[in-house]
Design an enzyme around this catalytic site. Structure first.
Site, PDB file in Angstrom:
ATOM      1  N   THR A  84      22.887  52.787  40.971  1.00  0.00           N
ATOM      2  CA  THR A  84      22.549  53.381  38.971  1.00  0.00           C
ATOM      3  C   THR A  84      21.256  54.332  38.553  1.00  0.00           C
ATOM      4  OG1 THR A  84      21.753  52.654  36.497  1.00  0.00           O
ATOM      5  CG2 THR A  84      21.359  51.063  38.593  1.00  0.00           C
ATOM      6  N   ASP A  85      21.015  54.505  37.941  1.00  0.00           N
ATOM      7  CA  ASP A  85      20.289  55.447  37.176  1.00  0.00           C
ATOM      8  C   ASP A  85      19.037  55.201  36.658  1.00  0.00           C
ATOM      9  OD1 ASP A  85      21.474  55.516  34.796  1.00  0.00           O
ATOM     10  OD2 ASP A  85      21.110  57.821  34.152  1.00  0.00           O
ATOM     11  N   GLU A  86      19.101  53.472  36.326  1.00  0.00           N
ATOM     12  CA  GLU A  86      18.398  52.794  36.130  1.00  0.00           C
ATOM     13  C   GLU A  86      16.671  52.597  37.007  1.00  0.00           C
ATOM     14  OE1 GLU A  86      20.226  49.915  33.223  1.00  0.00           O
ATOM     15  OE2 GLU A  86      22.120  50.816  33.162  1.00  0.00           O
ATOM     16  N   TYR A  90      17.794  43.992  35.804  1.00  0.00           N
ATOM     17  CA  TYR A  90      19.373  44.648  36.365  1.00  0.00           C
ATOM     18  C   TYR A  90      18.946  45.008  37.350  1.00  0.00           C
ATOM     19  CZ  TYR A  90      22.927  47.444  36.866  1.00  0.00           C
ATOM     20  OH  TYR A  90      23.636  48.810  37.112  1.00  0.00           O
ATOM     21  N   LYS A 141      19.020  45.834  40.845  1.00  0.00           N
ATOM     22  CA  LYS A 141      19.534  47.198  41.938  1.00  0.00           C
ATOM     23  C   LYS A 141      18.702  48.119  42.803  1.00  0.00           C
ATOM     24  CE  LYS A 141      23.067  48.347  41.782  1.00  0.00           C
ATOM     25  NZ  LYS A 141      24.655  48.035  42.124  1.00  0.00           N
TER      26      LYS A 141
HETATM   27  P1  NAD Z   1      31.787  45.376  36.464  1.00  0.00           P
HETATM   28  O1  NAD Z   1      30.662  44.392  36.134  1.00  0.00           O
HETATM   29  O2  NAD Z   1      32.811  45.846  35.489  1.00  0.00           O
HETATM   30  O3  NAD Z   1      32.122  44.557  37.827  1.00  0.00           O
HETATM   31  C1  NAD Z   1      31.548  43.869  38.705  1.00  0.00           C
HETATM   32  C2  NAD Z   1      32.487  43.849  39.764  1.00  0.00           C
HETATM   33  O4  NAD Z   1      31.965  42.568  40.362  1.00  0.00           O
HETATM   34  C3  NAD Z   1      33.462  42.714  38.900  1.00  0.00           C
HETATM   35  O5  NAD Z   1      34.628  42.915  38.962  1.00  0.00           O
HETATM   36  C4  NAD Z   1      32.863  41.392  39.497  1.00  0.00           C
HETATM   37  O6  NAD Z   1      33.984  39.916  39.682  1.00  0.00           O
HETATM   38  C5  NAD Z   1      32.257  41.362  41.409  1.00  0.00           C
HETATM   39  N1  NAD Z   1      31.283  40.679  41.739  1.00  0.00           N
HETATM   40  C6  NAD Z   1      30.093  40.062  40.866  1.00  0.00           C
HETATM   41  N2  NAD Z   1      29.713  39.662  41.660  1.00  0.00           N
HETATM   42  C7  NAD Z   1      30.226  39.263  42.806  1.00  0.00           C
HETATM   43  C8  NAD Z   1      29.801  38.733  44.302  1.00  0.00           C
HETATM   44  N3  NAD Z   1      28.862  37.827  44.312  1.00  0.00           N
HETATM   45  N4  NAD Z   1      31.015  38.827  44.981  1.00  0.00           N
HETATM   46  C9  NAD Z   1      32.170  39.584  44.805  1.00  0.00           C
HETATM   47  N5  NAD Z   1      32.255  39.958  44.129  1.00  0.00           N
HETATM   48  C10 NAD Z   1      31.397  40.394  42.871  1.00  0.00           C
HETATM   49  O7  NAD Z   1      30.588  46.670  37.235  1.00  0.00           O
HETATM   50  P2  NAD Z   1      30.939  48.100  36.759  1.00  0.00           P
HETATM   51  O8  NAD Z   1      30.020  48.996  35.325  1.00  0.00           O
HETATM   52  O9  NAD Z   1      32.143  48.133  37.482  1.00  0.00           O
HETATM   53  O10 NAD Z   1      30.065  48.959  38.128  1.00  0.00           O
HETATM   54  C11 NAD Z   1      30.502  48.358  39.138  1.00  0.00           C
HETATM   55  C12 NAD Z   1      29.129  49.239  40.054  1.00  0.00           C
HETATM   56  O11 NAD Z   1      28.606  50.484  39.705  1.00  0.00           O
HETATM   57  C13 NAD Z   1      27.177  48.430  39.969  1.00  0.00           C
HETATM   58  O12 NAD Z   1      26.674  48.188  41.228  1.00  0.00           O
HETATM   59  C14 NAD Z   1      27.045  49.102  38.960  1.00  0.00           C
HETATM   60  O13 NAD Z   1      25.430  49.068  39.484  1.00  0.00           O
HETATM   61  C15 NAD Z   1      27.166  50.735  39.226  1.00  0.00           C
HETATM   62  N6  NAD Z   1      27.039  50.919  38.244  1.00  0.00           N
HETATM   63  C16 NAD Z   1      27.231  51.272  36.828  1.00  0.00           C
HETATM   64  C17 NAD Z   1      27.452  52.017  36.175  1.00  0.00           C
HETATM   65  C18 NAD Z   1      28.474  51.580  34.574  1.00  0.00           C
HETATM   66  O14 NAD Z   1      27.446  52.316  33.639  1.00  0.00           O
HETATM   67  N7  NAD Z   1      28.991  51.009  34.373  1.00  0.00           N
HETATM   68  C19 NAD Z   1      26.609  53.247  36.319  1.00  0.00           C
HETATM   69  C20 NAD Z   1      26.089  53.204  37.574  1.00  0.00           C
HETATM   70  C21 NAD Z   1      25.785  52.369  38.299  1.00  0.00           C
END
Ligand code: NAD
Length: 354
Positions: free
Chosen positions: A134-136, A159, A163
């Protein structure tokens, strides 16, 4: 290509899995997800009968399980999205963030390294570990400037700190052990199948229910918004063609204040699902206590991925938001099921507020 996706029942992971199955007929996916509160198999209905998708419920911190899956599936790619992802929850309960985001990423790296070392020379050269971040991790910007790949890390929430730690581990496994990694740092995503605790779905659902629309602080925090399918295309570009050991920033070039985002949603709801009394949805906006430590502004310079890999978003903020709001209106069963079982729409993450 064989692709192990972690977190493929979550918001972005499920979009990636649906994209691979629909658009990459030669690829096979093994989807490892714990199905925490944030993961749901209803996001994977489109691929449930595909012979090129297999789902395994399991935890990325389970070293024996991860090792066994790698030995059996023999992936060419690991695309690691599994994470605890909600800042407000990281304020209330940081332990799960350390466990999954830090220990889980370490466990995957440990297993991936052992697996990679056992491959033949050609498979070793072609293998990639893609860490999705993430950009955070870059912290908070003032009114000016953009995050580039060289911006120093300065995470400020539990968070983003977890990350950032995982990003450092991934780079350490590359520099120390030679594991072929690529890394992406992306801005805020939005789109179909996003868990209703996040800003955009929460506002749609509360807007439809006629409830107050809680905007943190003055609503002037700025985020750079990217439609989830554009992020998925960026991920594919990087794990297909990105340079080993490199980081790529991904962003939508669509900076909006939270209040602008909420007003956009209100205007779309006024058009698509007017209130029974004919009043604008914006009258439901209610300013509430800010998030503790709320980062002011994030903005991404996505020039590197554009120049090197030819990626650019296909959706504008306006087209992506219209598609998203229409999706939530047309898929009530998906989010009502989640609201009934796992999340009541309540405020999270005020612990520590002064
Ligand atoms: P999300 O919370 O919707 O999904 C996360 C998934 O990971 C869920 O299905 C959960 O069941 C699974 N999970 C959690 N802990 C686990 C574990 N210990 N073992 C196996 N599975 C596990 O998140 P998202 O929004 O889809 O984000 C996905 C990735 O992208 C993350 O790494 C997040 O940091 C990154 N990201 C998200 C955003 C955003 O805006 N949503 C932006 C940039 C980066």
């Amino acid at each position: 290509m064989k692709i192990l996706v972690t977190g493929g029942a979550g918001f972005i992971g499920s979009a990636l899995v649906r994209h691979i199955v629909a658009n990459r007929p030669d690829d096979e996916v093994l989807n490892l997800d714990k199905l925490t509160y944030a993961g749901t198999l209803t996001s994977l209905r489109a691929v449930e009968h595909s012979p090129r998708h297999r789902f395994v419920r399991g935890d990325i911190t389970d070293r024996a399980l991860v090792g066994a899956l790698l030995a059996e599936f023999r992936p060419d790619r690991i695309v690691h999205l599994a994470a605890e992802s909600h800042v407000d929850r990281s304020i209330e309960g940081p332990a799960a963030f350390i466990e999954t985001n830090v220990v889980g990423t370490f466990t995957l790296l440990d297993a991936a390294l052992a697996y990679w070392r056992g491959l033949g020379p050609e498979a070793r050269a072609g293998f990639r570990f893609h860490h999705v971040s993430t950009d955070e991790v870059f912290g908070s910007l003032g009114a000016e400037g953009y995050f580039t790949e060289d911006t120093p890390y300065a995470p400020r929430s539990p968070y983003s700190a977890s990350k950032a730690a995982s990003d450092h581990l991934v780079m350490a496994w590359h520099h120390t052990h030679g594991l072929p990694v690529v890394l992406t740092n992306c801005s805020n995503n939005y789109g179909p199948y996003q868990f209703p605790e996040k800003l955009i779905p929460l506002m749609v659902i509360k807007g439809l229910a006629g409830e107050p629309l809680p905007v943190y602080g003055k609503g002037d925090n700025v985020r750079d918004w990217l439609f989830v399918d554009d992020h998925v295309r960026a991920l594919c570009a990087v794990f297909d063609r990105g340079r080993v050991g490199e980081t790529y920033n991904v962003g939508g070039n669509a900076e909006r204040t939270n209040l602008e985002v909420v007003n956009t949603i209100c205007a779309l709801l006024d058009e698509l699902r007017p209130r029974p009394d004919g009043q604008p949805h914006a009258r439901q906006i209610s300013f509430v206590t800010d998030r503790p430590g709320h980062d002011h502004r994030y903005a991404i310079d996505a020039g590197k991925i554009r120049r090197e890999l030819g990626w650019a978003p296909l959706e504008t903020f306006e087209s992506g938001m219209a598609a998203t709001i229409r999706w939530y209106l047309g898929n009530e069963a998906w989010w009502r099921d989640i609201l009934a079982g796992r999340y009541d729409g309540g405020r999270l993450g005020l612990t520590g507020a002064v």
